[in-house]
Enzyme design. Sequence first.
Site, PDB file in Angstrom:
ATOM      1  N   MET A  41      -3.633 -23.063  25.586  1.00  0.00           N
ATOM      2  CA  MET A  41      -4.110 -24.223  24.807  1.00  0.00           C
ATOM      3  C   MET A  41      -3.133 -25.400  24.921  1.00  0.00           C
ATOM      4  O   MET A  41      -2.864 -26.091  23.938  1.00  0.00           O
ATOM      5  CB  MET A  41      -4.297 -23.829  23.335  1.00  0.00           C
ATOM      6  CG  MET A  41      -5.238 -22.650  23.136  1.00  0.00           C
ATOM      7  SD  MET A  41      -5.094 -21.858  21.523  1.00  0.00           S
ATOM      8  CE  MET A  41      -3.519 -20.983  21.665  1.00  0.00           C
ATOM      9  N   ASP A  92     -15.703 -15.700  17.763  1.00  0.00           N
ATOM     10  CA  ASP A  92     -15.016 -16.962  18.016  1.00  0.00           C
ATOM     11  C   ASP A  92     -15.758 -17.814  19.049  1.00  0.00           C
ATOM     12  O   ASP A  92     -16.695 -17.353  19.715  1.00  0.00           O
ATOM     13  CB  ASP A  92     -13.594 -16.695  18.513  1.00  0.00           C
ATOM     14  CG  ASP A  92     -12.670 -16.230  17.401  1.00  0.00           C
ATOM     15  OD1 ASP A  92     -13.042 -16.380  16.226  1.00  0.00           O
ATOM     16  OD2 ASP A  92     -11.580 -15.720  17.715  1.00  0.00           O
ATOM     17  N   LYS A 135     -12.876 -21.733  16.375  1.00  0.00           N
ATOM     18  CA  LYS A 135     -11.902 -22.810  16.174  1.00  0.00           C
ATOM     19  C   LYS A 135     -11.718 -23.516  17.501  1.00  0.00           C
ATOM     20  O   LYS A 135     -11.372 -22.899  18.506  1.00  0.00           O
ATOM     21  CB  LYS A 135     -10.564 -22.251  15.698  1.00  0.00           C
ATOM     22  CG  LYS A 135     -10.638 -21.519  14.365  1.00  0.00           C
ATOM     23  CD  LYS A 135      -9.296 -20.919  13.997  1.00  0.00           C
ATOM     24  CE  LYS A 135      -9.388 -20.146  12.688  1.00  0.00           C
ATOM     25  NZ  LYS A 135      -8.109 -19.531  12.320  1.00  0.00           N
TER      26      LYS A 135
END
Length: 286
Positions: free
Chosen positions: A189, A55, A77
């Site tokens: 996030m 990732d 991502k």
Amino acid sequence: MKTAEILELTGVPKAETRLQRTYKLAIVGAGCGDIELLTLKAARLISSADVIVYDALVSDDILSLAPEACELHFVGKRCGQPSAKQDDINELLLRCAVRGLSVVRLKGGDPNVFGRGCEEALFLARNGFASEFIPGVTAALGCAASAGIPLTHRGVARSVTLVTGTVFDDSAVCWQSLLSAQTSLVFYMGKEQAAKIAHGLLNAGANVQLPVAFVSNGARAKQILTYTNLGNMADTARKIGVAGPTLIIVGAVVSVGKELSGLMDSISDTRAEPALGRLAEAGKPV
């Protein structure tokens, strides 16, 4: 830390690591980016992998543990940027498994804390391939520790709730449940959703002065810590120009961490001398 040093700590020579594996598919937590926070088992698996599917938040230091012949597939991502689709990641893992390779699916933090680790394990299992989970230091623990903020503290916070800042129930009941007594909140996030988070908490009855900390690039060399309160949370978030991940900690524990930080900054070697003197006078060992 070099690959050889990591492997020496495990006590298992690199040539022997593959022989000790039960699974050829491992879904591994890479932690918060600091290679020294990587578990020994994770380091061992990375160092013997045929394929690593990783990732965006996996650091270059950790990837440097991979063998020279290892295939590296980036499937990161990132918010607001073109990203790999989960279905495509699943299919990539399956193709590698069919080839009979030793596969490490390497995820930032812990694979099962907002990491979709079990989604991938279920997909592989439904297609006939077993995998194992290797835990990692999730962002809430790593960022809080590097910022000096306790997530629980006697008399201040007796529980902690981890919340994804990108998708959450916007109902009043949801926000009120997050404000249960003596609970610290950690939003993953959540910087881009800071205004919505602040609005939801305030409407649920949270105090406008409730302490807030933004930890950007937590547990990394370029960590930035920003203190504010719930009333100023949205404005503060807009002023943070850091491109990396930002974790949000909300609760009275932030004040505890801020006090500790201030005390730590004021400590010097000379300040220890009076304490040493008092211990010596009392005849206590130092």
